[in-house]
Design a protein around this motif. Sequence first.
Motif, short mmCIF file in Angstrom:
data_model
loop_
_atom_site.label_atom_id
_atom_site.label_comp_id
_atom_site.label_asym_id
_atom_site.label_seq_id
_atom_site.Cartn_x
_atom_site.Cartn_y
_atom_site.Cartn_z
N GLU A 216 0.85 -1.19 0.00
CA GLU A 216 0.00 0.00 0.00
C GLU A 216 0.88 1.23 0.00
N ASP A 229 -4.01 7.36 -1.95
CA ASP A 229 -3.49 6.08 -1.47
C ASP A 229 -3.95 4.99 -2.43
N PHE A 231 -3.45 0.42 -3.40
CA PHE A 231 -3.01 -0.91 -3.01
C PHE A 231 -2.73 -1.70 -4.28
N ASP A 266 3.80 0.95 2.73
CA ASP A 266 3.44 -0.04 3.76
C ASP A 266 3.63 -1.42 3.15
N PRO A 269 0.26 -4.20 4.54
CA PRO A 269 -1.00 -3.50 4.81
C PRO A 269 -2.09 -4.37 5.44
N ASP A 272 -2.05 -4.63 11.07
CA ASP A 272 -1.75 -3.38 11.77
C ASP A 272 -0.46 -3.58 12.56
N LYS A 336 6.03 -0.56 7.93
CA LYS A 336 4.75 0.04 7.54
C LYS A 336 4.88 1.51 7.13
#
Length: 408
Positions: A216, A229, A231, A266, A269, A272, A336
């Motif tokens: 991401e 953003d 992905f 990241d 993704p 977390d 990340k």
Amino acid sequence: MKRVVVIGAGPAGMMAAATAANRGLDVTLIEKNHRVGRKILITGKGRCNITNDCDIEELIENVPTNGKFLYSAFYTFTNTDVIDMFNKLGVETKTERGKRVFPLSDKAHDVANALEKMIKNQKVKLLLNTKVEKIVSKGSKIEKVILDNKKEILCDSLIIATGGLSYPLTGSTGDGYKFAKNLGHSIVDTKPSLIGIEVQESFVKDLEKLSLRNIEISVYNSKNKKIYDDFGELEFTKYGVDGPVIKSASCRMKDTTKENYKIVLDLKPALDEEKLDKRIQRDFKKYTNKKFENALDDLLPKKLIPTIIRLSEIDKDTVVHQISREQRKSLVHLLKNITLTVKRYRPIEEAIITSGGVKVNEINSSTMESKLIEGLFFAGEVIDVDAYTGGFNLQIAFSTGYLAGYYC
């Protein structure tokens, strides 16, 4: 019989020519290359993503530059129409991730050949290896084109479908902008779009040709505001980053000489920071007596590991069980939040498409006819519209080409 000249035998030009000829008009299609559809052959890495099977509103949302200008075009000749057209021309299609539509054969040649078959079926007069020197209008009406061999072709309507400035070897050398400007049209400054990006960080050179999937990115401007953003897939190059998510991100960046951008990557993704920390703890337990440089094989591609170790500032020879909680947390944060500082776009010659072009408020969006010159029409990339990756730019070409051909 009404005489129509189309300049440029790319997807927009062939669509326009076939549509006009289907109405019984006398159509001449002029192409300076030795064959039609040269740029089609390199789209989608040689597979040709012909359209996107989303709804029309989503098509418009995926055109960040003047998307609303395309309402009539997209609703008149839809993505479903594009798929049906190719099916009738003998090109079966398939839909992949992100609703991207490709030929079943995965061969862009099949798409180019189908469009060539379409113009031949409609008895379009095709002039290859032919360059237009000048377009002449009489008063505010199109009159003729003059070729570089000084031959003149009279016409009642003219469609400019010459593409932009990207991939000049395919014939996109900005001719259409010059023609339009000479006829009184305004040209919005051109810049590369759907293009690789150069970054300041030197470590990217060590990662050249490394491709990462399911990552991401987030793009921030100089005010640290997130502007985009995405992905998907990213590829490192010797100068920076490229790949589908980067090409789409380039559409959202304005002038890189006036605005500072950063890209935050990241690598994980789906997790977390808390879940990623637990995952790394499991790996560290498994490799507890190994050196740090040998403990990341389950987590990262081999080529990426030395760079991550350098960026983490954890000594590569540290035995895993000696890595502190703070160091581990710092590693989690790094994975990340790899930050890349944008330097500039790659040269426009490498761009998939050109942003900028003939100003849309000087074109009738329902017909693609010039508001300044009677009988002058525009189609495709020469207009100031551009979209993200995913088949949207070819849809623009087909839809605007259809309108120009239908109303010329």
